[in-house]
Every structure is written in C-alpha cells, then in structure tokens.
Design an enzyme around this catalytic site. Structure first.
Site, short mmCIF file in Angstrom:
data_model
loop_
_atom_site.label_atom_id
_atom_site.label_comp_id
_atom_site.label_asym_id
_atom_site.label_seq_id
_atom_site.Cartn_x
_atom_site.Cartn_y
_atom_site.Cartn_z
N ASN A 9 3.78 2.73 8.87
CA ASN A 9 4.28 1.37 8.81
C ASN A 9 4.60 0.96 10.24
O ASN A 9 5.54 1.48 10.85
CB ASN A 9 5.54 1.32 7.95
CG ASN A 9 6.16 -0.07 7.88
OD1 ASN A 9 5.77 -0.97 8.61
ND2 ASN A 9 7.14 -0.23 7.00
N PRO A 10 3.82 0.05 10.84
CA PRO A 10 4.00 -0.26 12.26
C PRO A 10 5.36 -0.86 12.60
O PRO A 10 5.78 -0.83 13.77
CB PRO A 10 2.86 -1.25 12.56
CG PRO A 10 2.46 -1.79 11.24
CD PRO A 10 2.71 -0.71 10.23
N SER A 12 8.14 0.32 11.42
CA SER A 12 9.14 1.38 11.33
C SER A 12 9.53 1.85 12.73
O SER A 12 8.85 1.55 13.72
CB SER A 12 8.59 2.55 10.51
OG SER A 12 7.49 3.15 11.16
N GLY A 13 10.64 2.60 12.78
CA GLY A 13 11.08 3.12 14.08
C GLY A 13 11.33 2.04 15.09
O GLY A 13 10.87 2.10 16.24
N THR A 40 -0.24 0.23 7.70
CA THR A 40 0.02 -0.65 6.56
C THR A 40 0.25 -2.08 7.05
O THR A 40 0.76 -2.30 8.14
CB THR A 40 1.24 -0.18 5.77
OG1 THR A 40 2.41 -0.26 6.59
CG2 THR A 40 1.05 1.26 5.29
N GLY A 66 10.04 4.39 6.31
CA GLY A 66 11.29 4.61 5.60
C GLY A 66 11.06 5.17 4.21
O GLY A 66 9.93 5.53 3.83
N ASP A 67 12.15 5.24 3.43
CA ASP A 67 12.06 5.79 2.08
C ASP A 67 11.06 5.03 1.22
O ASP A 67 10.38 5.62 0.38
CB ASP A 67 13.44 5.76 1.42
CG ASP A 67 14.42 6.72 2.08
OD1 ASP A 67 13.98 7.71 2.67
OD2 ASP A 67 15.64 6.47 2.00
N THR A 69 8.23 3.54 2.16
CA THR A 69 6.86 3.93 2.49
C THR A 69 6.56 5.32 1.95
O THR A 69 5.46 5.58 1.42
CB THR A 69 6.66 3.91 4.02
OG1 THR A 69 7.03 2.63 4.54
CG2 THR A 69 5.20 4.17 4.37
N ASP A 274 13.41 0.99 -4.39
CA ASP A 274 12.47 -0.08 -4.71
C ASP A 274 12.57 -0.42 -6.20
O ASP A 274 12.95 0.42 -7.02
CB ASP A 274 11.04 0.35 -4.39
CG ASP A 274 10.79 0.44 -2.90
OD1 ASP A 274 11.42 -0.32 -2.15
OD2 ASP A 274 9.96 1.28 -2.49
#
Length: 300
Positions: A9-10, A12-13, A40, A66-67, A69, A274
């Site tokens: 996931n770009p 993220s972080g 993604t 994260g959780d 993803t 989710d």
C-alpha cells in the site's frame, strides 16, 4: 522457480510504502529467483494480487501495510488450494498483528528482523465467506477501542481507552442474541460480542493470558448486562486487561459458533478493523491455515 510477490500500500509507512517496498525487494532478492512489486490503488487490490500469487504458484507473498491490507491478503490466500508463505511489514496506525509477532513498528528495523528460516503456521478465522486474522466482533465500544491511536495511548496511557469508550456509551445498544457453539450456548441480551484468535483488539488487551495463534480455538467474550453500571465495570476491566474476569461477562472457548439476532436491526460485524458480513454469522477456526515468516524478535 522460487518467486516472491511484494504487495504494498503506497500510502503506508507515512506515504513511504513504495520506498520501503524497494528496500525490501533489495533485501530479499538474493533469496528468490524473481521478485515482483505490486502497488495497491484501492480497496480489494491486495486481495486480487494475493489470489493471483496463489494461482500463479508463487512461493511467498510479503505485505507492506496496515492491518486492513494484511486482512485483504489473508482473504486472497485463505480460500486457495496453493497458499504461499506470507510475511508482512507494519505500515499502519495500530499494527495489532505486528505486535502479536513481537515486531517493531519501525519498518526499517522490521526489515532487519526478517528471518526466512523460521516459519509458523497460524490459525485463521472464517466468518460466512470472509476470513479474518485475529478478531470478529460487534458493539458500539469497538470503534472506541480500535480507533484509540498509539499517540493517544502514549500520551494518556489506559485513560485513552476510557475517554473514547465513555464517549461511545450513550449510543450503545443491546440485542437479543442466540449463540451456539461446539462447547457452550448463550441466549439473552448482550451489547458486545468478541470472537478472538488473540487476547487483543486494537491497542487494548482483554486479558493477561498468553494466547497462541496455533491452538485452534476462539476465545469468545460476551458483554451480557445492558446497565450503565455494568458497562462501566466492564470498561474498568477492559482497561486493565481483565475483562474475562468481569461478572457481567460470559466467556468460553470454542472452535466453531453461530450468532443470530432476534432484533429487526441489521448488525454488521467488524473483522480485523474492517466491515464484515451482517448477522446471522457462521464462524469457525481454520487451524494453522497460513504459514507466516516469523521475525527474529518473536518469542515462542
């Protein structure tokens, strides 16, 4: 050919996911014949990529995110005959699953902790046609606990949970439930139900019990009394990690259960943070269903 798919996931972080993915690729490239990066762009992409990895016979899938993803990738892998080994780096806000693996929240440090020699098969939950890694639950206090950020927790300690839960109490609802499992049954009024593969939701621990991700069982916790005093009592015990000892709690372990509701209201379950299916629900453990790479910091 031993190949690896990195799903990232770009965002993220702190929006550095793509950079971390390149760093991970360079770190793992010597161990695989081929490494492919997949970024993604929206909901469901990680599930589609993971399913593709299964269909094309990838040896391993690594996730940066994260959780949510991680949950998507688990849903792409769990239903397949060929299930690649799975690893992940924590790129979200709460990173609950990373804590269960004793993984550092620092992505660069987590990359250094990668250990491809140690693999552990862990339990996964299935709720109707959807899969989850560590919990399925419902109730107004869920968002209050899972949305409590690490920053709030660091600043206010356990009072961070109390603050958010007290704000949620006026909107709390009680439902007439029927729960049947392979060990026990429950019928009556309840405001919250937690079906746990772990002892933790978000940053909040339910008990001091050391939970195995390989024991093939759920811990089920039902908040049974709708009175304000009972809820405040449960709040106190939630904050101090002893909810399973509260007198207004029904708790048991099982491998499979069904949850139905007599109310006319639709009740939607939360799966790993989710939105999941609505009740009625059939929930079961898939014992040691997915193999995970275990970081060097993880304890036995």
């Amino acid at each position: 050919m031993k190949n690896l798919m990195i799903i990232v996931n770009p965002t993220s972080g702190d929006n550095q996911g793509a950079s971390y993915a390149q760093q991970l690729k360079e770190n793992l490239a010597p161990h695989f014949d081929q490494v492919e990066l997949m970024e993604t762009e929206g909901d469901g992409d990680a599930t589609d990529f993971a399913r593709q990895a299964c269909e094309e016979g990838y040896d391993s899938v690594y996730v940066i995110g994260g959780d949510g993803t991680i949950n998507e990738v688990v849903n792409g892998i769990a239903e397949q005959d060929h299930r690649p080994k799975m690893g992940f780096l924590p790129g979200g806000t709460n990173n609950t699953y990373a804590r269960l693996f004793n993984m550092s929240n620092d992505i660069e440090e987590s990359i250094e902790q990668i250990n491809l020699e140690e693999i552990r098969a862990v339990d996964i939950g299935k709720c109707n046609d959807t899969y989850f890694s560590y919990y399925a639950c419902f109730g107004e206090m869920i968002d209050a606990t899972t949305s409590t950020s690490s920053e709030e927790k660091e600043r206010l300690g356990t009072l961070a949970y109390a603050k958010n839960i007290v704000k949620a109490l006026p909107n709390d609802q009680v439902h007439e439930l029927q729960i049947k499992s392979d060990t026990e049954s429950f019928e009556g009024k309840a405001s919250h139900v937690f079906v746990l593969l772990t002892n933790q939701v978000g940053n909040l621990r339910f008990s001091k019990k050391k939970v195995s991700l390989q024991d093939g069982e759920f811990d089920v916790v039902i908040v049974t009394d709708e009175g304000l005093g009972a809820k405040l009592s449960a709040l106190k015990d939630m904050v101090f990690g002893q909810l399973n000892e509260n007198e207004n709690i029904t708790a048991f372990t099982c491998r499979e259960l069904s949850i139905t509701c007599s109310d006319k209201e639709d009740i939607q379950l939360d799966l790993d943070g989710d939105m999941g299916p609505k009740l009625p629900a059939q929930i079961k453990v898939l014992p040691q269903h997915i193999q995970f790479y275990v970081p060097e910091a993880m304890e036995d």
